[in-house]
Design an enzyme around this catalytic site. Structure first.
Site, PDB file in Angstrom:
ATOM      1  N   HIS A 172      -5.492   4.278  -5.871  1.00 18.50           N
ATOM      2  CA  HIS A 172      -4.937   3.580  -7.034  1.00 18.50           C
ATOM      3  C   HIS A 172      -4.730   2.127  -6.620  1.00 18.50           C
ATOM      4  O   HIS A 172      -4.474   1.841  -5.451  1.00 18.50           O
ATOM      5  CB  HIS A 172      -3.601   4.254  -7.362  1.00 18.50           C
TER       6      HIS A 172
ATOM      7  N   ASP B 279       0.779   7.973  -0.329  1.00 15.35           N
ATOM      8  CA  ASP B 279       1.115   7.689  -1.719  1.00 15.35           C
ATOM      9  C   ASP B 279       1.273   9.061  -2.395  1.00 15.35           C
ATOM     10  O   ASP B 279       0.278   9.750  -2.651  1.00 15.35           O
ATOM     11  CB  ASP B 279      -0.024   6.865  -2.325  1.00 15.35           C
TER      12      ASP B 279
ATOM     13  N   GLN C  37       1.187  11.380  -7.159  1.00 12.06           N
ATOM     14  CA  GLN C  37       0.661  12.533  -7.906  1.00 12.06           C
ATOM     15  C   GLN C  37       0.903  13.856  -7.188  1.00 12.06           C
ATOM     16  O   GLN C  37       0.486  14.896  -7.683  1.00 12.06           O
ATOM     17  CB  GLN C  37      -0.849  12.367  -8.155  1.00 12.06           C
TER      18      GLN C  37
ATOM     19  N   LYS D  38       7.145   9.966 -13.089  1.00 13.25           N
ATOM     20  CA  LYS D  38       6.044  10.947 -13.173  1.00 13.25           C
ATOM     21  C   LYS D  38       6.547  12.360 -12.890  1.00 13.25           C
ATOM     22  O   LYS D  38       5.773  13.302 -12.880  1.00 13.25           O
ATOM     23  CB  LYS D  38       4.951  10.588 -12.162  1.00 13.25           C
TER      24      LYS D  38
ATOM     25  N   CYS E 133      -6.531   2.622 -13.199  1.00 16.65           N
ATOM     26  CA  CYS E 133      -6.118   1.762 -12.065  1.00 16.65           C
ATOM     27  C   CYS E 133      -6.883   2.108 -10.799  1.00 16.65           C
ATOM     28  O   CYS E 133      -6.328   2.055  -9.692  1.00 16.65           O
ATOM     29  CB  CYS E 133      -4.611   1.849 -11.811  1.00 16.65           C
TER      30      CYS E 133
HETATM   31  N1  PLP Z   1      -0.485   5.900  -6.939  1.00 17.55           N
HETATM   32  C1  PLP Z   1      -1.031   6.833  -7.705  1.00 17.55           C
HETATM   33  C2  PLP Z   1      -1.898   7.889  -7.083  1.00 17.55           C
HETATM   34  C3  PLP Z   1      -0.773   6.842  -9.069  1.00 17.55           C
HETATM   35  O1  PLP Z   1      -1.308   7.781  -9.841  1.00 17.55           O
HETATM   36  C4  PLP Z   1       0.056   5.840  -9.627  1.00 17.55           C
HETATM   37  C5  PLP Z   1       0.300   5.789 -11.076  1.00 17.55           C
HETATM   38  O2  PLP Z   1      -0.462   6.267 -11.868  1.00 17.55           O
HETATM   39  C6  PLP Z   1       0.604   4.896  -8.770  1.00 17.55           C
HETATM   40  C7  PLP Z   1       0.310   4.951  -7.430  1.00 17.55           C
HETATM   41  C8  PLP Z   1       1.491   3.817  -9.282  1.00 17.55           C
HETATM   42  O3  PLP Z   1       2.646   4.352  -9.823  1.00 17.55           O
HETATM   43  P1  PLP Z   1       3.715   3.398 -10.529  1.00 17.55           P
HETATM   44  O4  PLP Z   1       3.005   2.766 -11.672  1.00 17.55           O
HETATM   45  O5  PLP Z   1       4.806   4.324 -10.932  1.00 17.55           O
HETATM   46  O6  PLP Z   1       4.126   2.411  -9.514  1.00 17.55           O
END
Ligand code: PLP
Length: 422
Positions: free
Chosen positions: A135, A212, A215, A238, A378
């Protein structure tokens, strides 16, 4: 608090009872329309009444700044804020609640590490290993760091099936990277990476490891001690929690050695005009007034998920993934991106439908009260790997059931009719 007798059996979730807890899912979005099928939890989940009521209770009854006031409201707010930190720590099996820093989201958590740990530990010529599936939140902060420090980024390749190429990881590890940072579960393809094995190999090579967990933490049991990583970033919004709530977990010795991310109130021990010293962790990383109600609300979300049981949540979603695979496979011209089996895959499905633009797919589904995502999610570099600019994505959570999948499949049939392919 969720009653453990009404929302699950020994092995299953009672989705009807769970849905009843989510006000958004029980409103009439359009007069006479069918119920809302919310299939965009990978972006942000819905919130149960217990979380909404927790926020309401905070603002109505004990709204106050924390760690400062010597009066009852402030003491209650402080006590509940710190209790939420303990709930979060238990949820990911952190050795200490002091290792959990409240932030706004995964993005902020990763930026905190890139800024504080990165600028101390990554120098000119050093290598940082990421993957092509990240992401933007786990890519752009490292690009900024690499540019500033003169470091190099290297990317683990993807197999044609949408998994990480671990042989390529091994090749990159021979370069003795300072850091390996990867998502536990891909938000675009649903791949569940073998985080234990990737972490093990990275640690043998001497790297610091950031996972990270945006998910994974909402959907599977995640235990930082068995993962063996150094940092874990995730978003409360989430996982049934309020918008603007998130967590960075880090090993205490690393957090203690890191300089602050932001300077200001609450994060200091002593301030002189000539300089300052820092508070202990986690306060060192929580400058200024935090999102008190949101953190307490995240605690309520963690209680809700813990009552359901993360093993059951995972099993429920695994079942949905299997059913979605079978049903989506019946739709002509539909290509599912990512792993072609339910093993090692989350209930997140990115797909293309012939040459119909994903925004058209999403708009037609929306007209039937089915909310999906369309776009690059993203993950622009990953989309380029797939040879596409965008996909449609349906993602599932505790309040989804087979009926949501049946409605999705019927809706896709209508998309094909409208576009003249059926
Ligand atoms: N990393 C992953 C795998 C994600 O799916 C997301 C959001 O969709 C993020 C990071 C970023 O999350 P946030 O927008 O809550 O910072």
């Amino acid at each position: 608090m969720v009653s453990s007798t009404t929302r699950q059996t020994a092995t299953d979730l009672d989705v009807a009872a769970i849905r009843a807890d989510f006000p958004v899912l029980n409103q009439e979005v359009r007069p006479g329309a069918e119920r809302l099928s919310f299939l965009d939890s990978a972006a942000s989940s819905q919130k149960p009444a217990s979380v909404i009521e927790t926020l309401d209770d905070y603002y109505r009854r004990y709204n106050a700044n924390i760690h400062r006031g010597v009066y009852q409201l402030s003491e209650e707010a402080t006590q509940r804020y710190e209790a939420a930190r303990h709930l979060v720590a238990d949820f990911i099996n952190a050795p200490s609640a002091r290792e959990c820093i409240f932030v706004r989201n995964t993005t902020e958590a990763i930026n905190l590490v890139a800024h504080s740990w990165g600028r101390r530990n990554v120098n000119a010529g050093d290598v940082v290993v990421l993957t092509v599936m990240e992401h933007h939140s786990n890519l752009v902060p490292w690009q900024l760091l690499a540019e500033e420090q003169g470091a190099e980024l290297a990317f683990v390749r993807m197999t044609p099936e949408g998994r990480l190429d671990l042989d390529h990881l091994d090749t990159l590890l021979t370069r003795e990277p300072k850091l390996v940072a990867f998502s536990h579960v891909s938000n675009a393809l649903g791949t569940i990476h073998d985080a234990v094995e990737i972490t093990r190999r990275a640690k043998v090579a001497g790297a610091t490891v950031l996972i990270d967990g945006a998910q994974s933490v909402p959907h599977l049991p995640v235990d930082v001690q068995s993962l063996g990583c150094d940092f874990l970033a995730f978003s409360g919004h989430k996982m049934l929690g309020p918008m603007g709530s998130g967590v960075l977990w880090g090993r205490r010795e690393l957090l203690e050695a890191m300089p602050p991310f932001m300077g200001g109130g609450s994060m200091i021990r002593k301030v002189e005009l000539s300089g300052s010293t820092w508070a202990d962790v986690p306060a060192k990383f929580e400058a200024g007034t935090p999102a008190v109600g949101d953190a307490i609300g995240l605690g309520a979300a963690v209680e809700y998920l813990s009552e359901l049981g993360m093993d059951r949540v995972q099993a429920h979603e695994h079942g949905l993934a299997g059913y979605a695979f079978a049903r989506l496979g019946e739709v002509p011209e539909l290509t599912i991106h990512g792993p072609k089996m339910t093993e090692g895959r989350a209930a997140v499905f990115s797909f293309s439908l012939g040459d119909v633009h994903p925004h058209d797919v999403a708009a037609i589904l929306d007209s039937e009260n089915i909310a999906v995502r369309a776009g690059h999610h993203c993950c622009q570099p990953l989309m380029r790997e797939l040879g596409d600019v965008a996909t449609t994505r349906a993602s599932f959570y505790v309040y989804n059931d087979h009926d949501d999948i049946n409605r999705l499949v019927a809706g896709l049939g209508r998309v094909r009719q409208i576009f003249g392919s059926a």
